[in-house]
Design a protein around this motif. Structure first.
Motif, PDB file in Angstrom:
ATOM      1  N   ASP A  42       0.850  -1.183   0.000  1.00 24.23           N
ATOM      2  CA  ASP A  42       0.000   0.000   0.000  1.00 24.23           C
ATOM      3  C   ASP A  42       0.894   1.244   0.000  1.00 24.23           C
ATOM      4  O   ASP A  42       2.112   1.137   0.145  1.00 24.23           O
ATOM      5  CB  ASP A  42      -0.894  -0.021   1.240  1.00 24.23           C
ATOM      6  CG  ASP A  42      -2.265   0.588   0.981  1.00 24.23           C
ATOM      7  OD1 ASP A  42      -2.407   1.327  -0.012  1.00 24.23           O
ATOM      8  OD2 ASP A  42      -3.195   0.318   1.758  1.00 24.23           O
ATOM      9  N   GLN A  43       0.294   2.422  -0.131  1.00 22.28           N
ATOM     10  CA  GLN A  43       1.078   3.661  -0.138  1.00 22.28           C
ATOM     11  C   GLN A  43       1.834   3.839   1.172  1.00 22.28           C
ATOM     12  O   GLN A  43       2.969   4.308   1.180  1.00 22.28           O
ATOM     13  CB  GLN A  43       0.171   4.861  -0.390  1.00 22.28           C
ATOM     14  CG  GLN A  43      -0.355   4.892  -1.795  1.00 22.28           C
ATOM     15  CD  GLN A  43      -1.274   6.079  -2.032  1.00 22.28           C
ATOM     16  OE1 GLN A  43      -1.506   6.898  -1.147  1.00 22.28           O
ATOM     17  NE2 GLN A  43      -1.820   6.168  -3.231  1.00 22.28           N
ATOM     18  N   GLU A  44       1.207   3.474   2.276  1.00 22.89           N
ATOM     19  CA  GLU A  44       1.857   3.473   3.577  1.00 22.89           C
ATOM     20  C   GLU A  44       1.694   2.093   4.193  1.00 22.89           C
ATOM     21  O   GLU A  44       0.614   1.518   4.140  1.00 22.89           O
ATOM     22  CB  GLU A  44       1.251   4.505   4.521  1.00 22.89           C
ATOM     23  CG  GLU A  44       1.758   5.901   4.305  1.00 22.89           C
ATOM     24  CD  GLU A  44       1.407   6.808   5.466  1.00 22.89           C
ATOM     25  OE1 GLU A  44       2.177   7.745   5.709  1.00 22.89           O
ATOM     26  OE2 GLU A  44       0.374   6.575   6.118  1.00 22.89           O
ATOM     27  N   VAL A  45       2.783   1.580   4.757  1.00 23.22           N
ATOM     28  CA  VAL A  45       2.785   0.254   5.357  1.00 23.22           C
ATOM     29  C   VAL A  45       3.328   0.364   6.774  1.00 23.22           C
ATOM     30  O   VAL A  45       4.372   0.991   6.991  1.00 23.22           O
ATOM     31  CB  VAL A  45       3.678  -0.725   4.538  1.00 23.22           C
ATOM     32  CG1 VAL A  45       3.687  -2.098   5.160  1.00 23.22           C
ATOM     33  CG2 VAL A  45       3.224  -0.787   3.093  1.00 23.22           C
ATOM     34  N   ASP A  60      10.626   2.598   1.447  1.00 15.77           N
ATOM     35  CA  ASP A  60      11.264   2.479   2.760  1.00 15.77           C
ATOM     36  C   ASP A  60      10.981   1.124   3.396  1.00 15.77           C
ATOM     37  O   ASP A  60      11.849   0.545   4.058  1.00 15.77           O
ATOM     38  CB  ASP A  60      10.798   3.599   3.698  1.00 15.77           C
ATOM     39  CG  ASP A  60      11.353   4.963   3.314  1.00 15.77           C
ATOM     40  OD1 ASP A  60      12.327   5.010   2.522  1.00 15.77           O
ATOM     41  OD2 ASP A  60      10.810   5.972   3.791  1.00 15.77           O
ATOM     42  N   ALA A  61       9.762   0.616   3.217  1.00 17.87           N
ATOM     43  CA  ALA A  61       9.416  -0.703   3.758  1.00 17.87           C
ATOM     44  C   ALA A  61      10.278  -1.786   3.115  1.00 17.87           C
ATOM     45  O   ALA A  61      10.780  -2.688   3.802  1.00 17.87           O
ATOM     46  CB  ALA A  61       7.938  -0.997   3.527  1.00 17.87           C
ATOM     47  N   GLN A 118      -0.791  -3.983   4.060  1.00 19.41           N
ATOM     48  CA  GLN A 118      -1.002  -2.800   4.906  1.00 19.41           C
ATOM     49  C   GLN A 118      -0.088  -2.807   6.126  1.00 19.41           C
ATOM     50  O   GLN A 118       0.283  -1.749   6.596  1.00 19.41           O
ATOM     51  CB  GLN A 118      -2.456  -2.722   5.341  1.00 19.41           C
ATOM     52  CG  GLN A 118      -3.400  -2.508   4.170  1.00 19.41           C
ATOM     53  CD  GLN A 118      -4.829  -2.401   4.607  1.00 19.41           C
ATOM     54  OE1 GLN A 118      -5.336  -3.257   5.322  1.00 19.41           O
ATOM     55  NE2 GLN A 118      -5.491  -1.335   4.175  1.00 19.41           N
ATOM     56  N   SER A 119       0.246  -3.988   6.618  1.00 15.64           N
ATOM     57  CA  SER A 119       1.171  -4.054   7.752  1.00 15.64           C
ATOM     58  C   SER A 119       1.975  -5.345   7.707  1.00 15.64           C
ATOM     59  O   SER A 119       1.503  -6.378   7.258  1.00 15.64           O
ATOM     60  CB  SER A 119       0.425  -3.939   9.088  1.00 15.64           C
ATOM     61  OG  SER A 119      -0.297  -5.118   9.351  1.00 15.64           O
ATOM     62  N   ILE A 120       3.206  -5.228   8.186  1.00 16.07           N
ATOM     63  CA  ILE A 120       4.129  -6.364   8.298  1.00 16.07           C
ATOM     64  C   ILE A 120       4.725  -6.312   9.689  1.00 16.07           C
ATOM     65  O   ILE A 120       5.274  -5.280  10.111  1.00 16.07           O
ATOM     66  CB  ILE A 120       5.267  -6.284   7.262  1.00 16.07           C
ATOM     67  CG1 ILE A 120       4.715  -6.274   5.854  1.00 16.07           C
ATOM     68  CG2 ILE A 120       6.260  -7.427   7.468  1.00 16.07           C
ATOM     69  CD1 ILE A 120       5.756  -5.968   4.771  1.00 16.07           C
ATOM     70  N   ARG A 121       4.585  -7.400  10.414  1.00 21.21           N
ATOM     71  CA  ARG A 121       5.188  -7.497  11.752  1.00 21.21           C
ATOM     72  C   ARG A 121       6.009  -8.779  11.790  1.00 21.21           C
ATOM     73  O   ARG A 121       5.489  -9.863  11.528  1.00 21.21           O
ATOM     74  CB  ARG A 121       4.119  -7.537  12.832  1.00 21.21           C
ATOM     75  CG  ARG A 121       4.680  -7.747  14.235  1.00 21.21           C
ATOM     76  CD  ARG A 121       3.603  -7.714  15.302  1.00 21.21           C
ATOM     77  NE  ARG A 121       2.946  -6.435  15.378  1.00 21.21           N
ATOM     78  CZ  ARG A 121       3.423  -5.348  16.004  1.00 21.21           C
ATOM     79  NH1 ARG A 121       4.589  -5.417  16.593  1.00 21.21           N
ATOM     80  NH2 ARG A 121       2.753  -4.233  16.037  1.00 21.21           N
ATOM     81  N   ILE A 122       7.290  -8.637  12.102  1.00 21.24           N
ATOM     82  CA  ILE A 122       8.180  -9.787  12.253  1.00 21.24           C
ATOM     83  C   ILE A 122       8.718  -9.758  13.667  1.00 21.24           C
ATOM     84  O   ILE A 122       9.324  -8.776  14.102  1.00 21.24           O
ATOM     85  CB  ILE A 122       9.346  -9.746  11.220  1.00 21.24           C
ATOM     86  CG1 ILE A 122       8.786  -9.751   9.801  1.00 21.24           C
ATOM     87  CG2 ILE A 122      10.276 -10.931  11.450  1.00 21.24           C
ATOM     88  CD1 ILE A 122       9.834  -9.604   8.712  1.00 21.24           C
ATOM     89  N   GLU A 123       8.454 -10.820  14.405  1.00 20.88           N
ATOM     90  CA  GLU A 123       8.901 -10.879  15.809  1.00 20.88           C
ATOM     91  C   GLU A 123       9.543 -12.209  16.111  1.00 20.88           C
ATOM     92  O   GLU A 123       9.314 -13.191  15.499  1.00 20.88           O
ATOM     93  CB  GLU A 123       7.753 -10.601  16.774  1.00 20.88           C
ATOM     94  CG  GLU A 123       6.438 -11.096  16.308  1.00 20.88           C
ATOM     95  CD  GLU A 123       5.250 -10.614  17.123  1.00 20.88           C
ATOM     96  OE1 GLU A 123       4.308 -11.390  17.209  1.00 20.88           O
ATOM     97  OE2 GLU A 123       5.240  -9.503  17.657  1.00 20.88           O
TER      98      GLU A 123
END
Length: 123
Positions: A42-45, A60-61, A118-123
């Motif tokens: 998306d435009q912002e992630v 940037d992502a 829309q979002s990526i979370r790596i933990e």
């Protein structure tokens, strides 16, 4: 009986019509190739990685993910859970690397049959 089976088949095919294709995303994570999914963003992630978290544009992502992949070379990608709900969806996966196993959570919106991250979370 045939009518019931036909009705069930139609309902299942209608539900499947909303499913966005996440294959390009899972393949890119499996290979550690963030550039391959830039067009899926998306435009912002919202990106949350170990040691870094921010709302970023697609470029940037990708840079953040490439930095992560350079230090954590993936050796696979195991999808644990995937759910679509009309125009949105998410999936959870395990990302094994040489040093550690990470948990990946990705949310997306559907644009036709394409999943837009829309979002990526790596933990």
């Amino acid at each position: 009986m045939k009518r019931i089976l036909l009705t069930l088949a139609l309902i299942l095919s209608a539900v499947g019509a909303y499913a966005a294709d996440i294959t390009p995303i899972t393949d890119a994570f499996k290979k550690g190739n963030a550039t391959a999914i830039q067009s899926q963003m998306d435009q912002e992630v919202d990106v949350a990685l170990p040691g870094a978290s921010k709302k970023a544009n697609a470029a940037d992502a990708v840079a953040m993910l490439n930095t992560f992949f350079n230090t954590n070379k993936p050796s696979g990608f195991n999808l644990l859970h995937h759910a679509d709900k009309k125009e949105n969806g998410f999936f959870v996966a395990k990302l094994p690397t040489a040093g550690k196993e990470f948990r990946v959570n990705i949310t997306y919106r559907a644009d036709g049959d394409k999943a837009i991250i829309q979002s990526i979370r790596i933990e």
